[in-house]
Write an enzyme that holds these catalytic residues in place. Structure first.
Site, PDB file in Angstrom:
ATOM      1  N   GLU A  27      -5.229  -4.902  13.057  1.00  0.00           N
ATOM      2  CA  GLU A  27      -4.707  -6.155  12.162  1.00  0.00           C
ATOM      3  C   GLU A  27      -5.555  -7.455  12.492  1.00  0.00           C
ATOM      4  OE1 GLU A  27      -0.451  -5.879  13.105  1.00  0.00           O
ATOM      5  OE2 GLU A  27      -0.092  -4.282  11.479  1.00  0.00           O
ATOM      6  N   VAL A  88      -0.979   5.388  13.212  1.00  0.00           N
ATOM      7  CA  VAL A  88      -1.465   6.664  13.425  1.00  0.00           C
ATOM      8  C   VAL A  88      -2.676   6.489  13.871  1.00  0.00           C
ATOM      9  CG1 VAL A  88      -2.010   8.939  11.793  1.00  0.00           C
ATOM     10  CG2 VAL A  88       0.341   7.480  11.518  1.00  0.00           C
ATOM     11  N   GLY A  94      -4.236  10.208   7.014  1.00  0.00           N
ATOM     12  CA  GLY A  94      -4.475  11.093   5.784  1.00  0.00           C
ATOM     13  C   GLY A  94      -4.154  12.669   5.885  1.00  0.00           C
ATOM     14  N   TYR A 132       2.916   2.760   0.831  1.00  0.00           N
ATOM     15  CA  TYR A 132       4.276   2.474   0.671  1.00  0.00           C
ATOM     16  C   TYR A 132       4.949   2.640  -0.550  1.00  0.00           C
ATOM     17  CZ  TYR A 132       3.554   0.906   5.657  1.00  0.00           C
ATOM     18  OH  TYR A 132       3.154   0.913   7.053  1.00  0.00           O
TER      19      TYR A 132
END
Length: 159
Positions: A27, A88, A94, A132
């Site tokens: 991030e 993850v 994926g 999402y």
């Protein structure tokens, strides 16, 4: 390759902190993590836990986690589940791990009778936003997150 989701244990504190640091780097805030392993252990497993966490595993190896806590809606009169972090590992992405974590958390909210399942996502993280949306999440476009911290928090508190 079966993914299992389990409640985090005190022995997972170092793993969780490692995932938090990896998430912060992703991030673009690698130096923003001030939490320590003892701080996380106390927050998650102490006398008055502030949050809960689950660990995603494959073949006994941790490949992701989700950290969450209860919030409350005066409009529904019920608690909700707020997802603080979901991560993850790059090699496991994926493969359905993120979905498994979200499904698990939705089940916790439902089983506890909570009204909502909410989280924030960085607007530039297009893969996450699209993921999402595919899971049924809706943006709260009229709402923006507000935060007071550091010196601003001290000033607001009158100190």
């Amino acid at each position: 390759m079966t993914t299992t989701i389990r409640a985090a244990r005190p022995s997972d504190s170092a793993t969780i902190l490692g995932f938090v640091r990896e998430l912060a780097a992703f991030e673009r805030e690698p130096d923003a993590v001030h939490a320590t392993e003892p701080m996380l252990a106390e927050a998650l497993f102490g006398e008055h836990p502030a949050a809960e966490a689950v660990i995603a595993e494959r073949d006994g190896m941790a490949i992701g986690f989700a950290l969450f806590f209860a919030n409350f809606s005066t409009w529904t009169g019920r608690r909700g589940l707020y997802l603080e972090d979901l991560y993850v590992t790059p090699t496991a992405r994926g493969g359905g791990v993120g979905k498994a974590l979200l499904v698990h958390l939705a089940g916790i909210a439902r089983d506890r009778g909570w009204a909502r399942f909410e989280w924030s996502v960085l607007d530039w993280n297009t893969p996450a936003v699209e993921f999402y949306r595919a899971m049924g999440a809706q943006p709260m476009a009229e709402w923006t997150v507000q935060r007071v911290s550091g010196e601003a928090l001290e000033r607001l508190a009158g100190r």
